[in-house]
Design an enzyme around this catalytic site. Structure first.
Site, short mmCIF file in Angstrom:
data_model
loop_
_atom_site.label_atom_id
_atom_site.label_comp_id
_atom_site.label_asym_id
_atom_site.label_seq_id
_atom_site.Cartn_x
_atom_site.Cartn_y
_atom_site.Cartn_z
N CYS A 262 0.82 -1.15 0.68
CA CYS A 262 -0.48 0.11 -0.55
C CYS A 262 0.97 1.96 0.05
CB CYS A 262 -1.46 0.38 1.09
SG CYS A 262 -0.60 0.27 3.09
N HIS B 259 -3.22 7.01 15.30
CA HIS B 259 -1.81 7.40 15.07
C HIS B 259 -1.15 8.87 14.90
CE1 HIS B 259 -1.88 5.86 11.03
NE2 HIS B 259 -0.70 6.11 11.24
#
Length: 654
Positions: free
Chosen positions: A9, A570
């Site tokens: 990805c 995050h």
């Protein structure tokens, strides 16, 4: 049957390993032997051997970024998005089993091979652009530094400009640097096209970039610069991609990638520049040159503003060259007051950007900070191209910043009576005695560079490394560093990092106090606040607001709701003292704009310091991503009622 699979990805963490895990599980369920290669942020893992490829009955690529397929010529090859690998792994494998996948011939994906994903078009554009920029940067660095070294040691001021004697050793070094610069724009265009259309796009892209950089093809003294190279790269890439999709007789297939696609694509991009783009460019620059010449009797400040803006607009490109050639022509006429402001404007962009990377580190990724050192050095030797890597990646913020800085520097130089007797710029010309009013020259350079750096601070967003790329598992604890005691002032204690510790499992960076089996918040932002509060109570954060800003900025880029009732918010921030994970459960779920539309019930918040050294934390994220693909494990987590139960389950992730 034996299959191979590659997952990747754009950010190289969660989805890469989620797809790998699901493909492996689906293969095991169907009784198919499979080996999965992951191309994640810490490099290639479980890489295929030549024997693996030789024995394979087919290859599945589940990726949202360019993957080199040249290894698989002659093999059945199925290309899909990484989300297909996560959500429909059995479907991909069943296509292989049923023989519905064509053999890869090296020139096209084949009818029905490519599965469209939900990736945003702008992400694809950015990915192609960054591919070209990444390959271009070494040519800028090599060329700039070699020329700078040659000029600083072997350069001699002459009426015709700063020159190196033909019989000097340093002339050879200068030529090597110049050779590197000649490849800069063609390489940029070539690898943009390569990213779009794979190998068939490479030659057309390089040819188009060469034509864009050489105005002689379309009657212009200055080429189209790196902006023209970007246009040529995309034009060549999409032309090649369009031709790749043509349905042609099987007899012609073998020559498509080596003859037909490169030749036709090269003709398209070359003729477009020569007959459509080049002519108007030449006319624009001829008009600009005449316009500048007509302004000699007008306001000197206005002229300085215009020249400063032109020099920095495309950093060595055609607009820059028009202003530079105008200044050079004025030297020939004995007017050195025009080249003085130009000499300042030439060096302000790279020096200003280098200064910005030193002063405002959070505005740049680690790689950009390293480029800042090279840019600063190039600026000292009057090489504006040192700013190109920054402008290529963020043109809407960087180009206005360097234009304003160069304009300020040019005006200060014009008002200060700075003259330049050689056709070159940067502090190097002052050191070699070619500048009139040296003191004001340096005042102008410093003023312009500071303004550029401040503009960057004002306009450029703070950077978070994508998906925590490069984060580490440095586990910092509580020693302190005391500042020097002066007079009666008490020393200030500042938290400092402990020596690096390897993290082997998730529970190395999570504690009972960082687990909440029943979150009380009811919205995404409230959940974020509740989890950040736990980090603050644990003594992990120096600033709640600063870390929350990092978390929300990451959410703005794309949702961290990865699907299957899981979210992984995050942030990477200087406000984080040590890497930690907070885990919370929201049984009824909260809307997190997840990829599959499911509410987030299992939420892992990851906090990482801005500066860290290893990649163990990435490995923990990989383990976490893979473990969360286990339906039974997720169900077990949803059933826990105490912190201790959750901790015991999380301890399995290693």
């Amino acid at each position: 049957m034996k299959l191979l699979a590659i997952t990747s990805c754009p950010n190289g963490i969660a989805h890469t390993y989620m797809a790998a895990e699901n493909l492996q599980k689906a293969a095991d369920k169907l009784g198919i032997a499979m080996k999965v290669e992951t191309q994640g942020s810490i490099g290639v893992e479980n890489e295929f051997t030549e024997e693996d490829i030789r024995q394979a009955d087919g290859i599945i690529i589940a990726a949202d970024k360019t993957v080199d397929k040249s290894r698989f010529v002659g093999k059945k090859l199925l290309v899909a998005g990484v989300q297909e690998g996560i959500r429909n792994p059995e479907t991909l494998i069943q296509q292989m089993i049923r023989g519905e996948v064509p053999v890869y011939q090296g020139q096209r994906n084949g009818e029905g091979m490519e599965v469209k994903t939900g990736a945003k078009q702008q992400n694809a554009f950015y990915r192609h652009l960054m591919s070209g920029v990444g390959y271009m940067i070494p040519f800028i660095v090599v060329g700039g530094l070699l020329i700078a070294i040659a000029l600083s040691i072997g350069g001699v001021p002459t009426p015709g400009g700063l020159q190196i004697p033909e019989d000097s050793f340093w002339k050879t070094i200068e030529k090597l640097g110049a050779a590197s610069f000649t490849f800069m724009v063609p390489v940029l265009a070539g690898f943009i096209a390569f990213s779009i259309a794979d190998r068939p796009g490479l030659a057309p892209g390089i040819i188009g970039g060469y034509i864009a950089a050489n105005g002689s093809f379309y009657g212009s003294e200055a080429g189209a610069g790196f902006i023209g190279g970007i246009i040529a790269g995309f034009l060549a890439g999409y032309a090649a991609l369009w031709i790749k999709k043509w349905k042609v007789p099987k007899a012609i297939n073998p020559i498509m990638p080596i003859i037909i696609i490169p030749v036709l694509s090269s003709l398209i991009v070359g003729l477009a520049f020569i007959y459509l783009l080049g002519g108007p460019i030449a006319q624009v620059f001829e008009w600009l040159t005449n316009w500048l010449a007509s302004m000699q009797g007008a306001s000197s400040i206005l002229l300085a503003l215009i020249l400063g803006a032109m020099i920095s607009f495309d950093m060595g490109g055609p607009v820059n060259k028009v202003a530079f050639m105008f200044g050079s022509a004025m030297i020939a006429e004995g007017n050195y007051q025009i080249m003085g402001p130009i000499a300042v404007a030439i060096c302000v962009p790279p020096i200003g950007l280098g200064l910005a990377t030193f002063l405002f580190k959070r505005k740049f990724h680690n790689a950009e900070r390293e480029s800042g050192k090279a840019a600063f050095t190039m600026g000292l030797f009057g090489i504006t191209e040192g700013a190109i890597p920054f402008a290529s990646q963020d043109p809407l913020r960087v180009i206005p910043s360097i234009m304003v800085g160069s304009m300020v520097g040019s005006v200060v130089a014009m008002l200060g009576g700075v003259g330049d007797r050689v056709a070159h710029g940067g502090p190097i010309v002052a050191v070699l005695g070619a500048v009139d009013n040296v003191l004001m020259f340096f005042v102008a350079v410093i003023a312009g560079s500071i303004v550029t750096a401040l503009m960057i601070k004002l306009l450029k967003k703070e950077q978070i490394e994508p998906q925590l790329a490069g984060a580490s598992a440095v586990d910092e604890a509580a020693p302190t560093i005391e500042t020097t005691r002066t007079n009666n002032v008490r020393p200030i204690s500042v938290p400092a990092a402990e020596p690096h510790h390897e993290v082997r499992k998730l529970t190395d960076i999570i504690s009972l106090d960082l687990i909440e089996p029943s979150l009380s918040a009811s919205t995404r932002d409230e959940v974020i606040d509740e989890m950040i509060a736990k980090l603050k109570a644990e003594g992990v954060l120096t600033s709640v607001d600063e870390f929350k800003q990092a978390i929300l900025k990451r959410e703005q880029e794309s949702s961290t709701g990865i699907g299957m009732n899981v979210a992984v918010p995050h942030g990477k921030s200087a406000a984080v003292l040590k890497p930690r994970v907070v885990f919370g459960i929201k049984p009824e779920g909260v809307d997190w704009n997840s990829a599959d539309g499911t509410p987030a019930k299992l939420i892992f918040m990851i906090a990482v310091p801005a500066e860290n050294k290893g990649n163990e934390h990435l490995k923990i994220l990989q383990m976490l991503s893979r473990k969360l693909m286990d339906d039974a494990f997720r169900e077990q987590l949803l059933q826990v009622t105490t912190k201790q139960e959750a901790y015991q389950l999380l301890d399995q992730i290693q």
